[in-house]
Write a protein that holds these residues in place. Structure first.
Motif, PDB file in Angstrom:
ATOM      1  N   LEU A   1      -6.111  12.410  -3.578  1.00  0.00           N
ATOM      2  CA  LEU A   1      -5.823  10.989  -3.738  1.00  0.00           C
ATOM      3  C   LEU A   1      -5.977  10.273  -2.395  1.00  0.00           C
ATOM      4  O   LEU A   1      -5.754  10.857  -1.336  1.00  0.00           O
ATOM      5  N   THR A   2      -6.345   9.023  -2.464  1.00  0.00           N
ATOM      6  CA  THR A   2      -6.425   8.194  -1.271  1.00  0.00           C
ATOM      7  C   THR A   2      -5.370   7.103  -1.351  1.00  0.00           C
ATOM      8  O   THR A   2      -4.733   6.905  -2.396  1.00  0.00           O
ATOM      9  N   ASP A   3      -5.174   6.399  -0.237  1.00  0.00           N
ATOM     10  CA  ASP A   3      -4.215   5.302  -0.223  1.00  0.00           C
ATOM     11  C   ASP A   3      -4.549   4.321  -1.352  1.00  0.00           C
ATOM     12  O   ASP A   3      -5.724   4.071  -1.652  1.00  0.00           O
ATOM     13  N   PHE A   4      -3.510   3.758  -1.963  1.00  0.00           N
ATOM     14  CA  PHE A   4      -3.751   2.818  -3.054  1.00  0.00           C
ATOM     15  C   PHE A   4      -2.739   1.682  -3.000  1.00  0.00           C
ATOM     16  O   PHE A   4      -1.691   1.790  -2.367  1.00  0.00           O
ATOM     17  N   GLU A   5      -3.063   0.588  -3.673  1.00  0.00           N
ATOM     18  CA  GLU A   5      -2.228  -0.611  -3.656  1.00  0.00           C
ATOM     19  C   GLU A   5      -1.555  -0.819  -5.014  1.00  0.00           C
ATOM     20  O   GLU A   5      -2.109  -0.477  -6.059  1.00  0.00           O
ATOM     21  N   LEU A   6      -0.357  -1.378  -4.940  1.00  0.00           N
ATOM     22  CA  LEU A   6       0.388  -1.745  -6.137  1.00  0.00           C
ATOM     23  C   LEU A   6       0.962  -3.147  -5.947  1.00  0.00           C
ATOM     24  O   LEU A   6       1.239  -3.565  -4.820  1.00  0.00           O
ATOM     25  N   ASP A   7       1.158  -3.837  -7.041  1.00  0.00           N
ATOM     26  CA  ASP A   7       1.839  -5.138  -7.022  1.00  0.00           C
ATOM     27  C   ASP A   7       3.092  -4.980  -7.876  1.00  0.00           C
ATOM     28  O   ASP A   7       3.092  -5.245  -9.068  1.00  0.00           O
ATOM     29  N   THR A   8       4.160  -4.524  -7.241  1.00  0.00           N
ATOM     30  CA  THR A   8       5.408  -4.223  -7.946  1.00  0.00           C
ATOM     31  C   THR A   8       6.510  -4.094  -6.902  1.00  0.00           C
ATOM     32  O   THR A   8       6.299  -4.413  -5.727  1.00  0.00           O
ATOM     33  N   GLU A   9       7.668  -3.640  -7.304  1.00  0.00           N
ATOM     34  CA  GLU A   9       8.752  -3.440  -6.344  1.00  0.00           C
ATOM     35  C   GLU A   9       8.367  -2.390  -5.305  1.00  0.00           C
ATOM     36  O   GLU A   9       7.832  -1.335  -5.636  1.00  0.00           O
TER      37      GLU A   9
ATOM     38  N   THR B   1       0.832  -1.197   0.000  1.00  0.00           N
ATOM     39  CA  THR B   1       0.000   0.000   0.000  1.00  0.00           C
ATOM     40  C   THR B   1       0.867   1.248   0.000  1.00  0.00           C
ATOM     41  O   THR B   1       1.879   1.310   0.706  1.00  0.00           O
ATOM     42  N   VAL B   2       0.487   2.217  -0.780  1.00  0.00           N
ATOM     43  CA  VAL B   2       1.080   3.551  -0.740  1.00  0.00           C
ATOM     44  C   VAL B   2       0.123   4.433   0.052  1.00  0.00           C
ATOM     45  O   VAL B   2      -1.044   4.594  -0.328  1.00  0.00           O
ATOM     46  N   ASN B   3       0.595   4.949   1.172  1.00  0.00           N
ATOM     47  CA  ASN B   3      -0.232   5.727   2.088  1.00  0.00           C
ATOM     48  C   ASN B   3       0.046   7.219   1.933  1.00  0.00           C
ATOM     49  O   ASN B   3       1.189   7.655   2.076  1.00  0.00           O
ATOM     50  N   ILE B   4      -0.980   7.984   1.643  1.00  0.00           N
ATOM     51  CA  ILE B   4      -0.843   9.436   1.548  1.00  0.00           C
ATOM     52  C   ILE B   4      -0.718  10.004   2.964  1.00  0.00           C
ATOM     53  O   ILE B   4      -1.509   9.686   3.844  1.00  0.00           O
ATOM     54  N   THR B   5       0.294  10.829   3.180  1.00  0.00           N
ATOM     55  CA  THR B   5       0.504  11.408   4.508  1.00  0.00           C
ATOM     56  C   THR B   5      -0.439  12.599   4.730  1.00  0.00           C
ATOM     57  O   THR B   5      -1.094  13.081   3.815  1.00  0.00           O
ATOM     58  N   ALA B   6      -0.467  13.078   5.984  1.00  0.00           N
ATOM     59  CA  ALA B   6      -1.269  14.265   6.284  1.00  0.00           C
ATOM     60  C   ALA B   6      -0.796  15.445   5.438  1.00  0.00           C
ATOM     61  O   ALA B   6      -1.608  16.220   4.916  1.00  0.00           O
ATOM     62  N   GLU B   7       0.529  15.595   5.302  1.00  0.00           N
ATOM     63  CA  GLU B   7       1.052  16.659   4.452  1.00  0.00           C
ATOM     64  C   GLU B   7       0.665  16.441   2.998  1.00  0.00           C
ATOM     65  O   GLU B   7       0.336  17.377   2.270  1.00  0.00           O
ATOM     66  N   GLY B   8       0.701  15.175   2.581  1.00  0.00           N
ATOM     67  CA  GLY B   8       0.349  14.857   1.209  1.00  0.00           C
ATOM     68  C   GLY B   8      -1.096  15.173   0.869  1.00  0.00           C
ATOM     69  O   GLY B   8      -1.409  15.544  -0.273  1.00  0.00           O
ATOM     70  N   ARG B   9      -1.990  15.047   1.844  1.00  0.00           N
ATOM     71  CA  ARG B   9      -3.403  15.344   1.575  1.00  0.00           C
ATOM     72  C   ARG B   9      -3.617  16.830   1.293  1.00  0.00           C
ATOM     73  O   ARG B   9      -4.635  17.207   0.711  1.00  0.00           O
ATOM     74  N   GLN B  10      -2.648  17.660   1.695  1.00  0.00           N
ATOM     75  CA  GLN B  10      -2.759  19.100   1.486  1.00  0.00           C
ATOM     76  C   GLN B  10      -1.909  19.593   0.312  1.00  0.00           C
ATOM     77  O   GLN B  10      -2.031  20.753  -0.082  1.00  0.00           O
ATOM     78  N   HIS B  11      -1.053  18.735  -0.214  1.00  0.00           N
ATOM     79  CA  HIS B  11      -0.107  19.167  -1.243  1.00  0.00           C
ATOM     80  C   HIS B  11      -0.716  18.990  -2.627  1.00  0.00           C
ATOM     81  O   HIS B  11      -1.431  18.026  -2.895  1.00  0.00           O
TER      82      HIS B  11
END
Length: 234
Positions: free
Chosen positions: A147-155, A131-141
């Motif tokens: 964007l919300t947290d999202f999942e990837l199947d990769t490195e 999971t890639v988690n958006i930080t509190a700072e990221g929610r304002q940037h």
């Protein structure tokens, strides 16, 4: 006013530097950038040329960089040229250069692998669902807002970093029986960095064009390219 983007690509072929950067050249052109492509990072040593560059998009995994080229890149960024990239093309470039690592603020260390019994012996040995988690700072940037947290199947990059980066998204490496660490490790997945008058943007997802085509990843990269470009503000 015309903006100029310099795409510097090369290094390890496993990250498909041509196909990966080709995904974003039309976007930059649609945003009004005149784009130029180079396969030799010695272009950074050309001070006159770099002075007219608003954004460097670098996709050069590993490889080496000369002293004059590195000095030119650092000087350009300090003077206001933006530097942006993804995955190993920016976070695993020029491993032997401490001055480059300082400029970017984070360095690939590893990408933990699957269970040893589940490794077919190709690149997917290191593909993990995470999971890639958006930080509190990221929610304002502006790069990651909305964007919300999202999942990837990769490195999943494990990154060594300093405190001068502004982390917009993270990813957590859990404790697994076949790995030697004893508590979860949080790594930055998307960050920005201010350096002199310049802006730096890094996204660690992007191992392949397929990952870069993920709607979340592509949105982050496109916004990051625009954010990093030379600006008269800030």
């Amino acid at each position: 006013m015309t903006r100029r983007a310099l795409v510097v690509r090369g290094g390890w072929d496993g990250h498909s530097p041509e196909a990966a950067t080709d995904l974003f050249v039309p976007f930059l052109q649609a945003q009004g950038f005149v784009t130029e492509i180079e396969t030799d990072n010695e272009v950074y040593a050309d001070a006159d040329r770099m002075a007219g560059v608003d954004l460097v998009v670098q996709c050069v995994t590993m490889s080496e960089i000369s002293g004059p080229a590195l000095a030119g890149l650092r000087s350009a960024v300090e003077a206001g040229t933006g530097l942006a990239g993804w995955h190993g093309g920016i976070a695993d470039s020029y491993r032997a250069s401490s001055d480059y690592l300082q400029l970017v603020g984070g360095q690939f260390a590893t990408h933990p692998g699957r269970h040893p019994d589940e490794r077919p012996g190709d690149a997917s040995d290191n593909y993990l669902r995470h999971t890639v988690n958006i930080t509190a700072e990221g929610r304002q940037h502006q790069i990651t807002a909305g964007l919300t947290d999202f999942e990837l199947d990769t490195e999943q990059y494990w990154v060594l970093h300093d405190d001068l980066i502004d982390v917009l998204a993270t990813t957590t490496h859990p404790v697994r029986p076949w790995h030697p660490w004893h508590r979860p490790i949080i790594s930055p997945a998307v960050w920005t960095r201010l350096w002199g008058a310049g802006r730096i943007f890094v996204a660690t997802p992007g191992h392949s064009p397929e990952v870069l085509a993920d709607p979340n990843v592509r949105t982050i990269v496109e916004r990051g390219l625009l954010w990093a470009s030379r600006t008269e503000s800030e």
